[in-house]
Design a protein around this motif. Sequence first.
Motif, PDB file in Angstrom:
ATOM      1  N   UNK A 175       9.455   5.493 -13.381  1.00 42.58           N
ATOM      2  CA  UNK A 175       9.542   5.084 -11.976  1.00 42.58           C
ATOM      3  C   UNK A 175       8.171   4.769 -11.395  1.00 42.58           C
ATOM      4  N   UNK A 176       7.143   5.517 -11.790  1.00 36.81           N
ATOM      5  CA  UNK A 176       5.804   5.296 -11.221  1.00 36.81           C
ATOM      6  C   UNK A 176       5.281   3.894 -11.522  1.00 36.81           C
ATOM      7  N   UNK A 177       5.224   3.459 -12.802  1.00 34.61           N
ATOM      8  CA  UNK A 177       4.760   2.081 -13.042  1.00 34.61           C
ATOM      9  C   UNK A 177       5.692   1.024 -12.472  1.00 34.61           C
ATOM     10  N   UNK A 178       6.992   1.303 -12.388  1.00 39.97           N
ATOM     11  CA  UNK A 178       7.912   0.321 -11.825  1.00 39.97           C
ATOM     12  C   UNK A 178       7.663   0.136 -10.323  1.00 39.97           C
ATOM     13  N   UNK A 179       7.493   1.228  -9.594  1.00 38.95           N
ATOM     14  CA  UNK A 179       7.240   1.127  -8.155  1.00 38.95           C
ATOM     15  C   UNK A 179       5.878   0.490  -7.897  1.00 38.95           C
ATOM     16  N   UNK A 180       4.871   0.888  -8.675  1.00 35.73           N
ATOM     17  CA  UNK A 180       3.549   0.270  -8.514  1.00 35.73           C
ATOM     18  C   UNK A 180       3.604  -1.212  -8.863  1.00 35.73           C
ATOM     19  N   UNK A 228       0.833  -1.201   0.000  1.00 38.03           N
ATOM     20  CA  UNK A 228       0.000   0.000   0.000  1.00 38.03           C
ATOM     21  C   UNK A 228       0.872   1.257   0.000  1.00 38.03           C
ATOM     22  N   UNK A 229       1.948   1.227   0.777  1.00 44.59           N
ATOM     23  CA  UNK A 229       2.858   2.368   0.827  1.00 44.59           C
ATOM     24  C   UNK A 229       3.496   2.633  -0.538  1.00 44.59           C
ATOM     25  N   UNK A 230       3.904   1.564  -1.232  1.00 44.97           N
ATOM     26  CA  UNK A 230       4.572   1.733  -2.519  1.00 44.97           C
ATOM     27  C   UNK A 230       3.639   2.342  -3.561  1.00 44.97           C
ATOM     28  N   UNK A 231       2.357   1.998  -3.516  1.00 46.92           N
ATOM     29  CA  UNK A 231       1.412   2.599  -4.466  1.00 46.92           C
ATOM     30  C   UNK A 231       1.308   4.105  -4.228  1.00 46.92           C
ATOM     31  N   UNK A 232       1.300   4.520  -2.969  1.00 43.81           N
ATOM     32  CA  UNK A 232       1.279   5.954  -2.674  1.00 43.81           C
ATOM     33  C   UNK A 232       2.545   6.641  -3.174  1.00 43.81           C
ATOM     34  N   UNK A 233       3.691   5.989  -2.995  1.00 46.59           N
ATOM     35  CA  UNK A 233       4.944   6.560  -3.483  1.00 46.59           C
ATOM     36  C   UNK A 233       4.911   6.694  -5.006  1.00 46.59           C
ATOM     37  N   UNK A 234       4.348   5.691  -5.684  1.00 45.80           N
ATOM     38  CA  UNK A 234       4.301   5.712  -7.147  1.00 45.80           C
ATOM     39  C   UNK A 234       3.554   6.931  -7.668  1.00 45.80           C
ATOM     40  N   UNK A 235       2.531   7.372  -6.961  1.00 45.66           N
ATOM     41  CA  UNK A 235       1.762   8.543  -7.398  1.00 45.66           C
ATOM     42  C   UNK A 235       2.661   9.758  -7.573  1.00 45.66           C
TER      43      UNK A 235
END
Length: 807
Positions: free
Chosen positions: A402-407, A126-133
């Motif tokens: 980076x966004x799709x990679x982190x998500x 859940x945290x990583x999805x927020x970071x991806x934003x």
Amino acid sequence: MEATPPRLGPVTLGLGAAAGYSGADLTNPRGPALAGEVPYLAADGSTPEADPVLELRIHGVGGAPPAENLETPNTLQVAGDGTAGFFRAWFPGGSASRQPRREAYCWGGLNTRAATRALYLVLIAFMLVNVAHWALPAGRTRRGPLANDVARAALRVVGLALTVAFIATTATVLADLVAWQAPGRGALPSWLGWYTRRDTGPRLAMALLAVLAVLGGLTWLSVSTVRSYERWGQGSYPDADPEWPLTQPAFWRGERPVNRQRNCHVVAGASVVIMFAALPKSSANSARWLLLILALLMAATALVLVASPWADRQRVAGRDERWSDSVWRWFARAAVAIAVAACVARFWWRPHAGGTMLPGDQPLQVWSVVAEFAALIVLLAAVAVQAPWTPGRRHVMGFGLAAPLVAGLACVIATIFGSSLTLAVANLIGSPKVTNGAGKVHGETLLLPSTVYDGGLGMVAAGILVLGVGGYLFAWSTWEGARLARMDDERPADSVQSSYPLPGEAGAVKGVARTWARSELTDHAATALTVLTLPTGALLVGYLISLQAGAHSVALQKLAAVGGGIGVVVTVYFVATLRAAFLKASARKRFGLLWDVGTFWPRACHPFGPPCYAERSVPEVVTRIRRMVGDRVHGAGDPGLAQQDAEARGRVGLEAVERQSPLLLTGYSQGTPISVAVLAQLPQEVRERMSLLTLAAPIRRLYGRAFPAYFGPANLACVRRYLTTDDVVRWRNLVRHSDYIGGWAFDPVLDRADNLLVDRVIYDPPALWGDKDPSPPATHLHSNWFPDPQVRQYAAELARELQIPGH
């Protein structure tokens, strides 16, 4: 003629009021300050301290204690509370007259003080999805705004799918394995005999109510942290720059979007529970179909709402909730009430478990994973269409993807963790067997969804890729160390020998070169992320599709079984770590880097993720600085005015009141992005009485590349411009070649003009030594910046600039 707004008055050294103090200190700050044992500037000019400039230090990850930040064994808290606060040095029985005037803001308790923070180890995805934003491109191209809207919506859908997968996994463990399959096969331990003897309906009802309790626990954590974090973001009065989002007044107040999205996630989770309650056949078929249709409509509505722009809109502080917010809230409450009623009804519906899985378990597990990766494909397309790798790849991480990679990493972790947890529980209570949901067995064998095999194979793939990336990085660092260690006339300009003013001998040069090479491995984070995420994600999707199509490979099944076994071991270790972190703050500090970096950003796509500590720390430091330098009062709701009023209440006699003065803001490591965010939230009138010193700063090396819309070159150029008066730049960024986290604020090649004005190299070790020296100077890498003598000359230089008339 319009009246000039009054200015904030001077601060009092005390917590929240003139007589406030910390119970953790040996004494209150008032007495030592009046006795001249604490460096401060008295309001009447009688002061034990000659330095008119206050240095405010902000530490990095791990929550360094005040004594370390202030380079003194004794400290006193002078503002803040028990979680985060401001500290001064204390010289008991002595004099502070010749001591530097420093204050430290210690914010480490925001992530480690509460035991509930340990629970967020379960919610890393859940945290990583927020970071991806926040890693999305700036959206300045022709297609940028629309593409970014689509990308943000896709990320919110990914977050919703992760919640559904989390609740579905919980239901698999509690409802399918424990309540549906295990009792009829004699797999539960004897101490659960009271549970085993009950009919299937009551067992299922209690299990599904437990699943709702898990959803309630997530909701409680989210609501409680909103009160402690998101609501702090008020009272900021910056000169907003439309090109830099960090300067927007409500940037650090995400209460409304979090509340809205949380309601959608609660509805989706409740829909999952309703489906599991309604799918088993019973005599009440008409009620079953009604509940199923209602659950599908609720889930579809939650999906539409969370993907809509309203879920991410309105971050403006001070506005009352609109009627639509109440509608969203009551929609979630109604969904939970229906779910509770459906679960309780199972006490009277009497389904028969038989020898199959719980109906709906297999398809829901599969479709939640498919939904995650389908939304990821949309996200990838929306980001790629903006060509974020232009104009320079050196400015962005992973070609701007980076966004799709982190998500994608979040989805991979969630899938593997869910399958490992399910398999671990199944091994604990029976003999697991993976199936597509159509199998029927007897005895103690427990049927598991095919996602368990999928996660097991993903675990094997991830392990192999980690070993491969590790081997590549080792080989690269060896080659880079040899290149930096060259001592001949054709050595590169960035070699060790060329970087020091005085030459060294071969042994010293090789040792320093190895250290420098290892520090550069951080720059390969994007490569490691890409190699780990893309192949693993593709394998998870491909193998899951093949399993649903009925294609069975014996070799892959054996590999998946091996991966499942590894996952069980990892899960057991994880549970032990979680227990230790829940019981001990020292154990929670081991995850300081993860929380301090991952929770810097507000919760934008997943309301159940860890809270953003910067939504408290940034406004708190902003208010402190405004009071220290003497900003104007901005209305009756100004928090600086409220603090001033509180400090004035109950005063008796002489108080330790500090005269206002210029301020040097010093940020170390993770304290540097906090410092930049603070500067962005200040009025320009306040910035003109400030200087900035950044140490071990990841603001370009990590934040600038991963989050270019907020810490990109143009944004950091704004910081330089804000701190420039008469061509004098009041910002220095200090760099060590040995530092594996910090780096340049401006690229020495692409942004050379700004780099020369702001960046300075300091030596670590301070000098090259002879090979026969038995005790060469120490290398400090990313640590021990405040006591470094090379740092102090730049701090003194910036302080002198602030004392020049006009600054």
